[in-house]
Design a protein around this motif. Structure first.
Motif, PDB file in Angstrom:
ATOM      1  N   MET A   1      -8.132  13.123  23.178  1.00 22.39           N
ATOM      2  CA  MET A   1      -6.976  12.697  24.015  1.00 22.39           C
ATOM      3  C   MET A   1      -5.749  12.921  23.480  1.00 22.39           C
ATOM      4  SD  MET A   1      -9.187  10.627  25.627  1.00 22.39           S
ATOM      5  CE  MET A   1      -7.749   9.767  26.718  1.00 22.39           C
ATOM      6  N   GLY A   2      -5.526  13.342  22.367  1.00 18.94           N
ATOM      7  CA  GLY A   2      -4.095  13.916  22.071  1.00 18.94           C
ATOM      8  C   GLY A   2      -3.253  12.532  21.303  1.00 18.94           C
ATOM      9  N   TYR A   3      -3.978  11.760  20.734  1.00 13.12           N
ATOM     10  CA  TYR A   3      -3.132  10.697  20.038  1.00 13.12           C
ATOM     11  C   TYR A   3      -3.709  10.218  18.950  1.00 13.12           C
ATOM     12  CZ  TYR A   3      -6.325   7.298  22.450  1.00 13.12           C
ATOM     13  OH  TYR A   3      -7.395   6.866  22.847  1.00 13.12           O
ATOM     14  N   PHE A   4      -3.316   9.602  17.987  1.00 15.08           N
ATOM     15  CA  PHE A   4      -3.831   8.829  16.793  1.00 15.08           C
ATOM     16  C   PHE A   4      -5.278   7.955  17.142  1.00 15.08           C
ATOM     17  CE2 PHE A   4      -0.088  10.782  14.891  1.00 15.08           C
ATOM     18  CZ  PHE A   4      -0.384  10.985  13.793  1.00 15.08           C
ATOM     19  N   ASN A   5      -6.150   8.270  16.244  1.00 14.64           N
ATOM     20  CA  ASN A   5      -7.322   6.947  16.478  1.00 14.64           C
ATOM     21  C   ASN A   5      -7.569   6.730  14.977  1.00 14.64           C
ATOM     22  OD1 ASN A   5      -9.517   8.608  15.465  1.00 14.64           O
ATOM     23  ND2 ASN A   5      -8.804  10.041  16.740  1.00 14.64           N
ATOM     24  N   ASP A   6      -8.006   5.541  14.872  1.00 12.92           N
ATOM     25  CA  ASP A   6      -8.323   4.929  13.560  1.00 12.92           C
ATOM     26  C   ASP A   6      -9.933   5.054  13.147  1.00 12.92           C
ATOM     27  OD1 ASP A   6      -8.798   2.903  15.331  1.00 12.92           O
ATOM     28  OD2 ASP A   6      -7.575   1.506  14.320  1.00 12.92           O
ATOM     29  N   THR A   7     -10.658   5.588  13.850  1.00 13.95           N
ATOM     30  CA  THR A   7     -12.174   5.651  13.661  1.00 13.95           C
ATOM     31  C   THR A   7     -12.662   6.248  12.360  1.00 13.95           C
ATOM     32  OG1 THR A   7     -12.730   7.703  14.724  1.00 13.95           O
ATOM     33  CG2 THR A   7     -12.652   5.961  16.046  1.00 13.95           C
TER      34      THR A   7
ATOM     35  N   THR B   1     -10.558  -0.205   0.607  1.00 13.26           N
ATOM     36  CA  THR B   1     -11.297   0.755   1.178  1.00 13.26           C
ATOM     37  C   THR B   1      -9.807   1.838   1.633  1.00 13.26           C
ATOM     38  OG1 THR B   1     -11.426  -0.087   3.328  1.00 13.26           O
ATOM     39  CG2 THR B   1     -13.529  -0.142   2.032  1.00 13.26           C
ATOM     40  N   PHE B   2      -9.849   3.119   1.963  1.00 15.21           N
ATOM     41  CA  PHE B   2      -8.800   3.721   2.581  1.00 15.21           C
ATOM     42  C   PHE B   2      -9.090   3.987   4.108  1.00 15.21           C
ATOM     43  CE2 PHE B   2      -9.452   5.004  -1.847  1.00 15.21           C
ATOM     44  CZ  PHE B   2      -8.093   4.723  -2.199  1.00 15.21           C
ATOM     45  N   HIS B   3      -8.043   3.977   4.604  1.00 18.10           N
ATOM     46  CA  HIS B   3      -8.096   4.043   6.371  1.00 18.10           C
ATOM     47  C   HIS B   3      -7.425   5.218   6.544  1.00 18.10           C
ATOM     48  CE1 HIS B   3      -8.282   1.362   9.702  1.00 18.10           C
ATOM     49  NE2 HIS B   3      -7.644   2.215  10.235  1.00 18.10           N
ATOM     50  N   ARG B   4      -7.997   5.823   7.635  1.00 14.42           N
ATOM     51  CA  ARG B   4      -7.525   7.110   7.887  1.00 14.42           C
ATOM     52  C   ARG B   4      -7.261   7.088   9.486  1.00 14.42           C
ATOM     53  NH1 ARG B   4     -11.344  12.132   8.291  1.00 14.42           N
ATOM     54  NH2 ARG B   4     -12.241  11.050  10.060  1.00 14.42           N
ATOM     55  N   GLN B   5      -5.794   7.541   9.710  1.00 20.95           N
ATOM     56  CA  GLN B   5      -5.295   7.693  11.089  1.00 20.95           C
ATOM     57  C   GLN B   5      -5.300   9.076  11.109  1.00 20.95           C
ATOM     58  OE1 GLN B   5      -4.449   5.541  13.297  1.00 20.95           O
ATOM     59  NE2 GLN B   5      -4.168   3.805  11.934  1.00 20.95           N
TER      60      GLN B   5
ATOM     61  N   THR C   1       0.944  -1.388  -0.022  1.00 18.54           N
ATOM     62  CA  THR C   1      -0.041  -0.026  -0.069  1.00 18.54           C
ATOM     63  C   THR C   1       0.886   1.308   0.063  1.00 18.54           C
ATOM     64  OG1 THR C   1      -1.787   1.124   1.164  1.00 18.54           O
ATOM     65  CG2 THR C   1      -0.126   0.264   2.550  1.00 18.54           C
ATOM     66  N   GLN C   2       0.476   2.336  -0.529  1.00 20.41           N
ATOM     67  CA  GLN C   2       1.047   3.622  -0.647  1.00 20.41           C
ATOM     68  C   GLN C   2       0.422   4.370   0.622  1.00 20.41           C
ATOM     69  OE1 GLN C   2       2.259   5.479  -4.191  1.00 20.41           O
ATOM     70  NE2 GLN C   2       1.833   3.720  -5.361  1.00 20.41           N
ATOM     71  N   MET C   3       1.060   5.394   1.007  1.00 22.70           N
ATOM     72  CA  MET C   3       0.551   6.372   1.943  1.00 22.70           C
ATOM     73  C   MET C   3       0.559   7.698   1.835  1.00 22.70           C
ATOM     74  SD  MET C   3       1.385   4.140   5.553  1.00 22.70           S
ATOM     75  CE  MET C   3       3.337   4.132   5.569  1.00 22.70           C
ATOM     76  N   SER C   4       0.061   8.460   2.453  1.00 25.62           N
ATOM     77  CA  SER C   4       0.156  10.061   2.138  1.00 25.62           C
ATOM     78  C   SER C   4      -0.067  10.710   3.569  1.00 25.62           C
ATOM     79  CB  SER C   4      -0.772  10.451   1.121  1.00 25.62           C
ATOM     80  OG  SER C   4      -0.471  11.916   0.925  1.00 25.62           O
ATOM     81  N   ALA C   5       0.400  11.697   3.720  1.00 29.09           N
ATOM     82  CA  ALA C   5       0.346  12.576   5.142  1.00 29.09           C
ATOM     83  C   ALA C   5       0.041  13.853   5.020  1.00 29.09           C
ATOM     84  CB  ALA C   5       1.240  12.209   6.176  1.00 29.09           C
ATOM     85  N   TYR C   6      -0.995  14.786   5.645  1.00 23.95           N
ATOM     86  CA  TYR C   6      -0.956  16.100   5.870  1.00 23.95           C
ATOM     87  C   TYR C   6      -1.622  16.235   7.017  1.00 23.95           C
ATOM     88  CZ  TYR C   6      -1.794  21.004   5.108  1.00 23.95           C
ATOM     89  OH  TYR C   6      -1.675  22.323   5.207  1.00 23.95           O
ATOM     90  N   TRP C   7      -1.170  16.852   8.153  1.00 32.64           N
ATOM     91  CA  TRP C   7      -1.608  17.096   9.651  1.00 32.64           C
ATOM     92  C   TRP C   7      -2.934  17.350   9.439  1.00 32.64           C
ATOM     93  CZ3 TRP C   7       0.812  15.244  13.610  1.00 32.64           C
ATOM     94  CH2 TRP C   7       0.219  15.715  15.041  1.00 32.64           C
ATOM     95  N   PRO C   8      -3.710  16.742  10.185  1.00 34.16           N
ATOM     96  CA  PRO C   8      -3.564  15.848  11.181  1.00 34.16           C
ATOM     97  C   PRO C   8      -3.736  14.176  10.691  1.00 34.16           C
ATOM     98  CG  PRO C   8      -5.581  16.500  11.753  1.00 34.16           C
ATOM     99  CD  PRO C   8      -5.363  17.142  10.377  1.00 34.16           C
ATOM    100  N   TYR C   9      -3.654  13.986   9.372  1.00 37.14           N
ATOM    101  CA  TYR C   9      -4.225  12.829   8.651  1.00 37.14           C
ATOM    102  C   TYR C   9      -3.097  11.952   8.276  1.00 37.14           C
ATOM    103  CZ  TYR C   9      -8.586  15.255   8.554  1.00 37.14           C
ATOM    104  OH  TYR C   9      -9.895  15.971   8.746  1.00 37.14           O
TER     105      TYR C   9
END
Length: 486
Positions: free
Chosen positions: A302-308, A291-295, A274-282
């Protein structure tokens, strides 16, 4: 530690005679070694020479042989020493001539065996020295060398230079007053992740910072972004077991720290390829079911990453991408604040370039005219730039990909009239990754508005093995820097 084999004791296919066999003494009268006209004189063990380079006779050695380390004289005067010549040999009679030819045959056979043994030993040492030379030059050859997709190539790589088809990422921010700074990330031939810093006021790239302590898998994605509150660079990668990992470091720090996505979350793996991409906060990547997953970093919770899945524009319509599609994530609004309206560009399951918005009530303002909807190759890299649109809360967006002819192409939306292009950006290495720079903004330090300035419109990909920068002027893509990677 086991020692390397001693080739003097063992050589495949050859065996040395036991020490009890008769010892052969080389004599000047013996026609051995055989000289070849045009080659250098053939030496005796005691530095004499029987034949010269042109094939004529040379001077005999000062002594004729050794027995148990002692010099010995031949049992009869040699033809050369007595000055008798060929006639003397002829007068010796048929019995002597027969013995001479038997001795010549024995000596020739022994010569062949000794030459093969010595040649094998010298060849082994020569091969060993060649391997050491390759190591000292910074290059290695390994059957496990891989290209950017993790496929075996078997080619030599320069361990201090850029990895062929490395994954790329770039992130940056505006500086107080004027100008900007950015960091480009890539993987070296030794698979260590590297980064170089660029500041527009100086106009030069720094020497690479090497993160040699990370277990980064060959060809790992390297999504990177900035948490502006400190500011702090956030870099993510996959280890050799495809476990998701993260590090962070301050603007002027050289030693990275383990990111909270590792310390505050149970370890999790990502689908291989899989390839990945980031732009705060994603951070966006693809699930095995396409499907696509989002951290998401929940800075107000809570101040941390979630995967909902909460926060997708429409939780009942999560997009399906083509298997191992390229992914780009950028803001879709100029006033980028919670709930952080953003969107992804990807290849859909019909093979077309598509976009999908998420993040809040104002999602889709700049992408409400539909998708680019043009066919693009499978697994091509995808990258994007977003810049604030004048007199609007929208953004102008440029999406880059590589076509079937290995050229980088661009489709864009720079007004309210929908998507345009493709527009050619330039030639590139087949299978290259692409990274584009979008200014990082976030509402925590009150850096909310995505600038309308165009000086950060820069993209990066590999061409002739090097990392090439392309800059977008008012309407044309031009060559920028060739990034120094050593």
């Amino acid at each position: 530690m086991s020692l390397p084999p001693n080739h003097r004791d063992s050589q495949p296919g050859l065996e040395l005679a036991p020490s009890s066999d008769p010892e052969v003494l080389y004599r000047p009268s013996d026609p051995y070694p055989i000289a070849v006209p045009g080659q250098a004189p053939v030496p005796y063990p005691n530095e004499g020479s029987l034949y010269t380079a042109d094939g004529s006779y040379g001077s005999p050695p000062s002594s004729y042989g050794y027995t148990n380390g002692e010099k010995v004289l031949p049992p009869y005067p040699s033809a050369l020493e007595s000055g008798v010549g060929a006639e003397a040999g002829a007068a010796a009679g048929p019995g002597s001539r027969k013995k001479l030819w038997i001795m010549i045959g024995v000596l020739a056979a022994v010569a062949v065996i000794i030459g093969a043994v010595v040649g094998g030993v010298v060849g082994s040492k020569s091969s060993a020295n060649g391997a050491k030379a390759a190591e000292s030059s910074g290059s290695t050859s390994s059957p496990n060398s891989s290209n950017g997709n993790g496929n075996s190539t078997g080619a030599s790589v320069n361990t201090t230079s850029v990895r062929p088809l490395t994954r790329l990422s770039v992130t940056g921010r505006r500086l107080a007053g004027d100008g900007f700074t950015s960091r480009l990330f890539w993987q070296g031939g030794d698979n260590h992740i590297r980064t170089s810093k660029y500041t527009s006021t100086g106009g030069q790239w720094s020497r690479p910072l090497v993160f040699s302590g990370l277990d980064a898998k060959p060809g790992t994605p390297i999504p990177a972004t900035i948490y502006l509150l400190f500011p702090q660079f956030e870099v993510y990668y996959l280890d050799s077991k495809n476990t998701f990992r993260g590090i962070n470091f301050g603007e002027d720090e050289t030693a990275p720290k383990t990111d909270s996505i590792e310390t505050d979350r149970a370890a999790f793996t990502i689908d291989d390829g899989t390839q990945m991409s980031a732009y705060w906060p994603y951070i966006i990547y693809q699930n095995p079911n396409s499907t696509f997953h989002r951290q998401v970093f929940d800075s107000r919770g809570m101040g941390y990453f979630n995967d909902t899945m909460q926060g997708w524009f429409d939780t009942d319509v999560v997009p399906l991408g083509d298997n191992r599609t390229g992914i780009a994530v950028v803001p879709t609004v100029k006033a980028y604040k919670g709930p952080y309206a953003a969107g992804i560009a990807y290849r859909d399951q019909d093979g077309r370039l598509s976009v999908f918005s998420f993040g809040g009530d104002d999602t889709g303002i700049s992408w409400d005219t539909g998708s680019p909807n043009i066919p693009i190759p499978a697994r091509t890299s995808i990258a994007a730039i977003a810049v604030g649109r004048p007199n609007s809360n929208s953004t102008n967006t440029w999406i880059l990909y590589q076509d079937a002819n290995n050229k980088i192409q661009c489709v864009y939306q720079d007004d309210a009239n929908g998507w345009k292009g493709p527009q050619e950006v330039g030639d590139a290495d087949a299978g290259t990754d692409i990274a584009c720079l979008t200014e990082t903004v976030l509402d925590e330090p009150e850096q909310v508005l995505l600038s309308e300035q165009t000086d950060m419109r820069r993209c990066y990909y590999q061409y002739n093995g090097a990392i090439q920068e392309k800059r977008l002027t008012s309407s044309t893509w031009i060559d920028g820097d060739t990034i120094p990677t050593q």
